[in-house]
Design an enzyme around this catalytic site. Sequence first.
Site, PDB file in Angstrom:
ATOM      1  N   GLU A  78       0.783  -0.998   0.041  1.00 14.16           N
ATOM      2  CA  GLU A  78      -0.003   0.112  -0.073  1.00 14.16           C
ATOM      3  C   GLU A  78       0.807   0.884  -0.113  1.00 14.16           C
ATOM      4  OE1 GLU A  78      -3.218  -0.284  -0.501  1.00 14.16           O
ATOM      5  OE2 GLU A  78      -3.199  -2.377  -0.475  1.00 14.16           O
ATOM      6  N   ASP A 118       3.458  -4.489  -5.810  1.00 25.31           N
ATOM      7  CA  ASP A 118       4.149  -5.529  -5.286  1.00 25.31           C
ATOM      8  C   ASP A 118       5.609  -5.455  -5.385  1.00 25.31           C
ATOM      9  OD1 ASP A 118       1.859  -6.778  -4.879  1.00 25.31           O
ATOM     10  OD2 ASP A 118       1.675  -8.338  -6.460  1.00 25.31           O
TER      11      ASP A 118
HETATM   12 ZN   LIG Z   1      -2.800  -2.467  -4.375  1.00 28.20          ZN
END
Ligand SMILES: [Zn+2]
Length: 419
Positions: free
Chosen positions: A278, A359
């Site tokens: 995030e 990611d």
């Molecule tokens: Zn995301």
Amino acid sequence: MSPRGWAMLTLAGLGIAVVVAALVLIPWQRPPAPRADQLAALRELPADQVERARQFRAALRPGGWTALGVGLLVALALGLTPLGSRLIELVGRPFGDHWIAQAIGGGLAVVLVADLVTLPFAAWRHAVLTRYGLATNGWSGWAVDLLKSYAVSAVIGAVALLGFYTVVRLAPRWWWAFGAAGAATLVALLSFVLPVLVEPVFNRFSPMPPGPLRTELMELAARDSVPVRDVLVADASRRTRAVNAYVSGLGPTRRIVVYDNLLREATPAEVTAVVAHELGHARDRDVPVGTLTGALGAAAAVVALYLIGSWPPLLRLAGVDSVAQPRAFGLLLALVTVAGLIFTPVQALMSRRIEARADAHALALTRDPEAFESMQRRLAGINLADPDPPRWEYLYSASHPSTVERIAAARAYARKAPA
Ligand SMILES: [Zn+2]
């Protein structure tokens, strides 16, 4: 040049701007994780977990696609036949056919009809979610959430409808230009204001109590140069078993929000992996970038609606004289619905690229591919995600890389990263 000529020129300019923004701001270069790694990851997942996820997805599929089809048919029926304009006239009649009654009352009635027709499918979906233990809020909780989201949409819709048809009345030849600017502004406003205003309607937030995890998350954010004010816990378990986290707010109001489910179900290292992902979104300014492309797209959509909506055969089908009349709202909704279906896979593709970058950011920030991988397994297990979904469904609507893609990316990182 006529307003129509200017509109074509503006549309071309906006189209180029959207394409350039998407080319420059979306991380297209990143190659996907090798398919062999993905298949290896799939084989290592517990077979019963994969089977259960696939059963769950198969149970959702018929209702989901039928709802999409029925929604389209109803939108076309309201927009490409006089049904929509008659409904709007009917709603306006008790108010002396006043344009404001037609604009707000009629517009909301058309949207409500479209929503009500797909309501049985939403209920079916909730029943499936409940059967598989994902929904925890029961039918009354579901109904309350539904009414809340109708209320939120009705308020925003009423403001947008009133604003739009006021502009049309004030500038009958140039409304598309003001409408485009207004739509872009609305997208920007909703993107920044909506989370702050709407989050508390559905969830309650409490500060995460001081402890090692909170310290770790605050330090992670500081190390990432994404200063956050606080870590909040959302009481999402009232309605769902799903686990999630996000970063919201800008500058001094920025905070990390973690679902209470995530804290209960995952290890601290896994929570850290999710939050690092995030933070990647915050760091790469994914919300502003999404807002910018969304705003440009919305502006282009208004101009395109003006141009397509002045095509006489469409107006005849809808039984209206101009797309700018409140009575023609059904036609607008039909065009928007078709455009939405066409652009869903484009948006999904852009979203998957952005998620893959977040990611990669999480892996680089935490340097903990093991925790990242175990988090992906856990997420897939709890959310009953098909770890390797059917290709066509993935291409049409997947907003995130699949579980096996994300695990394979973690393994590729582990191979390359210095020990
Ligand atoms: Zn995301």
